[in-house]
Design an enzyme around this catalytic site. Structure first.
Site, mmCIF file in Angstrom:
data_model
loop_
_atom_site.group_PDB
_atom_site.id
_atom_site.type_symbol
_atom_site.label_atom_id
_atom_site.label_comp_id
_atom_site.label_asym_id
_atom_site.label_seq_id
_atom_site.Cartn_x
_atom_site.Cartn_y
_atom_site.Cartn_z
ATOM 1 N N LYS A 14 0.834 -1.211 0.000
ATOM 2 C CA LYS A 14 0.000 0.000 0.000
ATOM 3 C C LYS A 14 0.870 1.263 0.000
ATOM 4 C CE LYS A 14 -2.184 -1.228 3.839
ATOM 5 N NZ LYS A 14 -1.501 -2.516 4.099
ATOM 6 N N ARG A 88 -10.276 0.245 8.384
ATOM 7 C CA ARG A 88 -9.914 -1.153 8.642
ATOM 8 C C ARG A 88 -11.008 -1.919 9.353
ATOM 9 N NH1 ARG A 88 -3.668 -2.101 9.072
ATOM 10 N NH2 ARG A 88 -3.088 -0.019 8.493
ATOM 11 N N ARG A 127 11.666 -6.131 4.582
ATOM 12 C CA ARG A 127 11.486 -4.669 4.556
ATOM 13 C C ARG A 127 12.429 -4.002 5.549
ATOM 14 N NH1 ARG A 127 5.665 -2.014 5.470
ATOM 15 N NH2 ARG A 127 5.712 -3.199 7.411
ATOM 16 N N ARG A 160 10.971 -2.808 11.003
ATOM 17 C CA ARG A 160 9.878 -2.196 11.772
ATOM 18 C C ARG A 160 9.558 -3.112 12.953
ATOM 19 N NH1 ARG A 160 4.716 -0.128 8.297
ATOM 20 N NH2 ARG A 160 3.558 -1.523 9.639
ATOM 21 N N ARG A 171 -1.015 -9.940 12.497
ATOM 22 C CA ARG A 171 -1.597 -8.862 11.681
ATOM 23 C C ARG A 171 -2.421 -9.447 10.530
ATOM 24 N NH1 ARG A 171 3.831 -6.151 10.384
ATOM 25 N NH2 ARG A 171 2.711 -4.762 8.955
HETATM 26 P P1 AP5 Z 1 4.801 -1.601 1.842
HETATM 27 O O1 AP5 Z 1 4.489 -0.711 0.692
HETATM 28 O O2 AP5 Z 1 5.492 -1.050 3.017
HETATM 29 O O3 AP5 Z 1 3.459 -2.405 2.269
HETATM 30 P P2 AP5 Z 1 2.200 -1.915 3.089
HETATM 31 O O4 AP5 Z 1 0.991 -2.555 2.477
HETATM 32 O O5 AP5 Z 1 2.192 -0.438 3.213
HETATM 33 O O6 AP5 Z 1 2.513 -2.635 4.463
HETATM 34 P P3 AP5 Z 1 2.315 -2.127 5.952
HETATM 35 O O7 AP5 Z 1 3.066 -3.065 6.840
HETATM 36 O O8 AP5 Z 1 2.630 -0.661 6.067
HETATM 37 O O9 AP5 Z 1 0.790 -2.346 6.154
HETATM 38 P P4 AP5 Z 1 0.063 -2.409 7.489
HETATM 39 O O10 AP5 Z 1 -1.342 -2.245 7.046
HETATM 40 O O11 AP5 Z 1 0.351 -3.612 8.293
HETATM 41 O O12 AP5 Z 1 0.725 -1.244 8.355
HETATM 42 P P5 AP5 Z 1 0.306 0.267 8.662
HETATM 43 O O13 AP5 Z 1 1.537 1.051 8.765
HETATM 44 O O14 AP5 Z 1 -0.775 0.712 7.777
HETATM 45 O O15 AP5 Z 1 5.640 -2.847 1.242
HETATM 46 C C1 AP5 Z 1 6.111 -3.876 2.085
HETATM 47 C C2 AP5 Z 1 7.504 -4.331 1.608
HETATM 48 O O16 AP5 Z 1 7.377 -4.952 0.336
HETATM 49 C C3 AP5 Z 1 8.503 -3.178 1.413
HETATM 50 O O17 AP5 Z 1 9.767 -3.638 1.759
HETATM 51 C C4 AP5 Z 1 8.434 -2.864 -0.092
HETATM 52 O O18 AP5 Z 1 9.660 -2.357 -0.592
HETATM 53 C C5 AP5 Z 1 8.117 -4.230 -0.678
HETATM 54 N N1 AP5 Z 1 7.223 -4.187 -1.821
HETATM 55 C C6 AP5 Z 1 6.115 -3.408 -1.980
HETATM 56 N N2 AP5 Z 1 5.504 -3.680 -3.142
HETATM 57 C C7 AP5 Z 1 6.231 -4.667 -3.734
HETATM 58 C C8 AP5 Z 1 6.104 -5.387 -4.966
HETATM 59 N N3 AP5 Z 1 5.090 -5.154 -5.820
HETATM 60 N N4 AP5 Z 1 7.035 -6.339 -5.259
HETATM 61 C C9 AP5 Z 1 8.058 -6.610 -4.388
HETATM 62 N N5 AP5 Z 1 8.237 -5.953 -3.212
HETATM 63 C C10 AP5 Z 1 7.325 -5.001 -2.888
HETATM 64 O O19 AP5 Z 1 -0.304 0.090 10.136
HETATM 65 C C11 AP5 Z 1 0.525 -0.303 11.203
HETATM 66 C C12 AP5 Z 1 -0.299 -0.536 12.445
HETATM 67 O O20 AP5 Z 1 -0.941 0.689 12.839
HETATM 68 C C13 AP5 Z 1 -1.438 -1.557 12.361
HETATM 69 O O21 AP5 Z 1 -0.988 -2.882 12.556
HETATM 70 C C14 AP5 Z 1 -2.333 -1.077 13.504
HETATM 71 O O22 AP5 Z 1 -1.793 -1.450 14.744
HETATM 72 C C15 AP5 Z 1 -2.231 0.431 13.394
HETATM 73 N N6 AP5 Z 1 -3.238 1.007 12.490
HETATM 74 C C16 AP5 Z 1 -2.996 1.623 11.297
HETATM 75 N N7 AP5 Z 1 -4.147 2.015 10.732
HETATM 76 C C17 AP5 Z 1 -5.141 1.637 11.581
HETATM 77 C C18 AP5 Z 1 -6.551 1.741 11.520
HETATM 78 N N8 AP5 Z 1 -7.164 2.315 10.471
HETATM 79 N N9 AP5 Z 1 -7.268 1.230 12.555
HETATM 80 C C19 AP5 Z 1 -6.656 0.664 13.624
HETATM 81 N N10 AP5 Z 1 -5.319 0.525 13.740
HETATM 82 C C20 AP5 Z 1 -4.565 1.005 12.707
HETATM 83 MG MG MG Z 2 2.336 0.931 4.834
#
Ligand code: AP5
Ligand code: MG
Length: 213
Positions: A14, A88, A127, A160, A171
């Site tokens: 994402k 979410r 990552r 991370r 997760r």
């Molecule tokens: P990346 O682009 O970082 O993936 P991502 O989908 O953004 O992954 P996240 O871990 O950020 O998602 P998440 O939903 O768990 O975490 P968030 O920060 O939103 O890519 C991942 C890796 O793959 C990277 O190394 C990248 O280089 C590589 N990559 C990407 N695309 C690729 C491709 N096509 N091919 C190969 N490699 C690729 O949330 C974190 C925490 O915050 C949650 O767990 C929760 O505790 C809290 N939180 C956040 N939002 C909410 C909400 N709305 N409600 C409640 N709690 C929340």
């Molecule tokens: Mg992210």
């Protein structure tokens, strides 16, 4: 005000694909990034959120919705927003509808990123992030130019805290239980656009550009 929701499991890419939207003038709203900012600043919400993030659990709907509402309150009606990792839960989805409606805005699309668990586990364990500027790398798919160092500010890259194998599994389970049902919630809107997020970064980028055309 227009909104696009990026819906996909942790590690589907994402954050990575959100750059395409930024190039198209969308303001990137990542609730994960906003929460990590609060944690860095040690605000009351950040202190409350830290333990839940580190354990891979969701932060309360109340905190997250307030954060988004706060961010949108001073924006003008022509602005376009990309919501990354929000909503979410069903409660958050309904709140987002209400927030957009209060600005006379609406959702233009739901981009659903499909990605199998084994690909996700490989992506998240490889990552590395820069804690200073937030840049995201992958050891093999998107490595920095100089090993272990951020291209932008030279900081040492880190895993991370929620990218340990146990927390990744948790997760994924929470995503399946609480977030995947949003696909049903949005289905009748006809706005869902599915993308195979297991493809390369460039291929996913092209697929998104095609859907936006
Ligand atoms: P990346 O682009 O970082 O993936 P991502 O989908 O953004 O992954 P996240 O871990 O950020 O998602 P998440 O939903 O768990 O975490 P968030 O920060 O939103 O890519 C991942 C890796 O793959 C990277 O190394 C990248 O280089 C590589 N990559 C990407 N695309 C690729 C491709 N096509 N091919 C190969 N490699 C690729 O949330 C974190 C925490 O915050 C949650 O767990 C929760 O505790 C809290 N939180 C956040 N939002 C909410 C909400 N709305 N409600 C409640 N709690 C929340
Ligand atoms: Mg992210």
């Amino acid at each position: 005000m227009t909104g696009i929701v990026l819906l996909g499991p942790p590690g589907a890419g994402k954050g990575t694909v959100s750059k395409v939207f930024a190039e198209k003038g969308f303001v990137h709203v990542s609730t994960g990034e906003l929460l990590r900012d609060q944690i860095r600043q040690k605000t009351p919400a950040g202190i409350e959120a830290k333990l839940r993030l580190d354990q891979g659990k969701f932060v309360s709907d109340k905190i997250v919705v307030e954060m988004v509402r706060d961010l949108l309150k001073n924006t003008d009606s022509t602005q376009k927003f990309l919501f990354d990792g929000f909503p979410r839960t069903l409660i958050q989805a309904k709140e987002l509808d209400a927030i957009l409606q209060s600005f006379g805005g609406k959702l233009a699309a739901i981009i659903q990123l499909d990605c199998p668990d084994e690909v996700i586990i490989e992506r998240l364990s490889g990552r590395r992030v820069c804690n200073k500027c937030g840049s995201v790398y992958h050891l093999s798919h998107n490595p920095p130019s100089s090993e272990g160092k951020c291209d932008f500010d030279g900081s040492i890259l880190q895993l991370r805290p929620d990218d340990t194998s146990e927390t990744i599994k948790k997760r994924l389970a929470i995503y399946a239980e609480q977030t995947a049902p949003l696909i049903d919630y949005y289905r009748s809107s006809g706005l869902i656009r599915r993308i195979d997020a297991s493809l390369t970064i460039e291929e996913v980028r092209c697929a998104v550009l095609e859907r936006l055309a």
